[in-house]
Design a protein around this motif. Structure first.
Motif, PDB file in Angstrom:
ATOM      1  N   SER A  58      61.480   0.274  23.524  1.00 31.12           N
ATOM      2  CA  SER A  58      60.536   0.127  22.295  1.00 31.12           C
ATOM      3  C   SER A  58      60.385   0.367  20.963  1.00 31.12           C
ATOM      4  O   SER A  58      62.015   1.056  20.619  1.00 31.12           O
ATOM      5  N   ASP A  80      60.242  -5.797  29.847  1.00 28.78           N
ATOM      6  CA  ASP A  80      58.890  -4.987  29.926  1.00 28.78           C
ATOM      7  C   ASP A  80      58.687  -4.142  28.287  1.00 28.78           C
ATOM      8  O   ASP A  80      58.028  -2.749  28.769  1.00 28.78           O
ATOM      9  N   GLN A  82      57.906  -3.582  24.759  1.00 28.60           N
ATOM     10  CA  GLN A  82      57.116  -4.027  23.050  1.00 28.60           C
ATOM     11  C   GLN A  82      57.749  -3.583  22.536  1.00 28.60           C
ATOM     12  O   GLN A  82      58.558  -2.816  21.780  1.00 28.60           O
ATOM     13  N   ARG A  97      51.997 -14.335  15.085  1.00 26.06           N
ATOM     14  CA  ARG A  97      51.339 -14.362  16.273  1.00 26.06           C
ATOM     15  C   ARG A  97      51.184 -16.131  17.005  1.00 26.06           C
ATOM     16  O   ARG A  97      51.743 -16.085  18.437  1.00 26.06           O
ATOM     17  N   ALA A 106      54.006 -13.269  26.543  1.00 30.07           N
ATOM     18  CA  ALA A 106      53.251 -12.515  26.615  1.00 30.07           C
ATOM     19  C   ALA A 106      52.458 -11.179  25.430  1.00 30.07           C
ATOM     20  O   ALA A 106      53.037 -11.243  25.274  1.00 30.07           O
ATOM     21  N   ALA A 107      51.130 -11.358  25.627  1.00 28.11           N
ATOM     22  CA  ALA A 107      50.227 -10.573  24.484  1.00 28.11           C
ATOM     23  C   ALA A 107      50.732  -9.319  24.357  1.00 28.11           C
ATOM     24  O   ALA A 107      50.627  -8.203  23.726  1.00 28.11           O
ATOM     25  N   THR A 108      51.140  -9.068  26.062  1.00 26.98           N
ATOM     26  CA  THR A 108      51.868  -7.069  26.259  1.00 26.98           C
ATOM     27  C   THR A 108      52.474  -6.395  25.965  1.00 26.98           C
ATOM     28  O   THR A 108      52.548  -5.638  25.846  1.00 26.98           O
ATOM     29  N   ARG A 109      53.560  -7.892  25.680  1.00 27.18           N
ATOM     30  CA  ARG A 109      54.697  -7.503  25.269  1.00 27.18           C
ATOM     31  C   ARG A 109      54.501  -7.011  23.924  1.00 27.18           C
ATOM     32  O   ARG A 109      55.669  -7.113  22.673  1.00 27.18           O
ATOM     33  N   TYR A 110      54.120  -7.389  22.408  1.00 24.55           N
ATOM     34  CA  TYR A 110      53.988  -7.443  21.533  1.00 24.55           C
ATOM     35  C   TYR A 110      52.569  -6.626  20.995  1.00 24.55           C
ATOM     36  O   TYR A 110      51.885  -6.712  21.117  1.00 24.55           O
ATOM     37  N   ARG A 111      52.391  -5.826  19.984  1.00 23.56           N
ATOM     38  CA  ARG A 111      50.867  -5.095  19.200  1.00 23.56           C
ATOM     39  C   ARG A 111      51.469  -5.572  17.148  1.00 23.56           C
ATOM     40  O   ARG A 111      52.032  -4.508  17.056  1.00 23.56           O
TER      41      ARG A 111
END
Length: 212
Positions: A58, A80, A82, A97, A106-111
């Motif tokens: 995290s 796993d 983010q 982006r 993968a888009a799930t790995r960053y916000r």
């Protein structure tokens, strides 16, 4: 025997030691075009190493830029993990982006959060993050520092870019607002009993501290 002092050539060699991929080089070029100067190669490599050393899952980044630091952080993080990256400039995050997509992340790995970090950080959880990296508005570094300490788990690490600020912090004659803020921050972090800290002379200076 006197303590050895590094020469400019040794510092330049250390800075060039890190080899950047073409993906990072492209992101760096976009960053310069947007006017958001990315962390240097040696600084980026240090971030990647800190992510590996902390087993980071995290991570919060204040200042997305064009994704250069994000690429380094993601490369060092657990698979796993983010990355949450905050930036007030939507155009910067579009560039980041693009860089992450090109790297196959993968888009799930960053916000990516578009907004002012001073408003976003207080809404983030206490003691829940492994690593916080700050490379944004220098005048707000003191605010980011207090929030980062709250957000980090014990053993977590905070890192501030531009801690030497183009050689201005080390020059006592430099008294502009940003230089004074960074100089004071370094002293505050150094003297904080909650932290074990160091100032690393890579890129434009990286102030690093681990939460006890």
């Amino acid at each position: 025997m006197a303590d050895a002092m590094l020469t400019e050539s040794s510092l330049a060699y250390a800075e060039s030691f890190a080899i950047e991929s073409d993906l990072i080089a492209d992101a760096r070029e976009r960053g310069h075009e947007l006017g958001c100067v990315p962390i240097g190669p040696a600084g980026g490599a240090t971030l990647r190493m800190l992510a590996v050393a902390t087993g980071a899952r995290s991570v919060v980044e204040v200042g997305t830029g064009a994704g250069v630091s994000g690429l380094y952080l993601l490369d060092g993080m657990a698979e796993d993990g983010q990355l949450v990256s905050i930036d007030i400039e939507a155009e910067n995050q579009r560039a980041a982006r693009e860089a992450f997509t090109e790297a196959g992340i993968a888009a799930t790995r960053y916000r990516l959060i578009n907004g002012a970090a001073a408003d976003v950080l207080p809404r983030m959880r206490d003691a829940a993050y492994d690593l916080v990296f700050v490379d944004a508005d220098k005048s707000a570094y003191a605010v980011y520092y207090e929030q980062a300490i709250r957000m980090l788990r014990p053993g977590g690490v905070v890192a501030f870019d531009n801690a030497l600020w183009h050689d201005r912090v080390a020059d006592p004659s430099q008294r502009d607002t940003e230089t004074l803020t960074l100089r004071e921050l370094s002293k505050t972090v150094r003297d904080d009993v909650r932290l074990a800290s160091t100032l690393i002379a890579v890129s434009d200076g990286l102030l690093v501290a681990a939460k006890r």
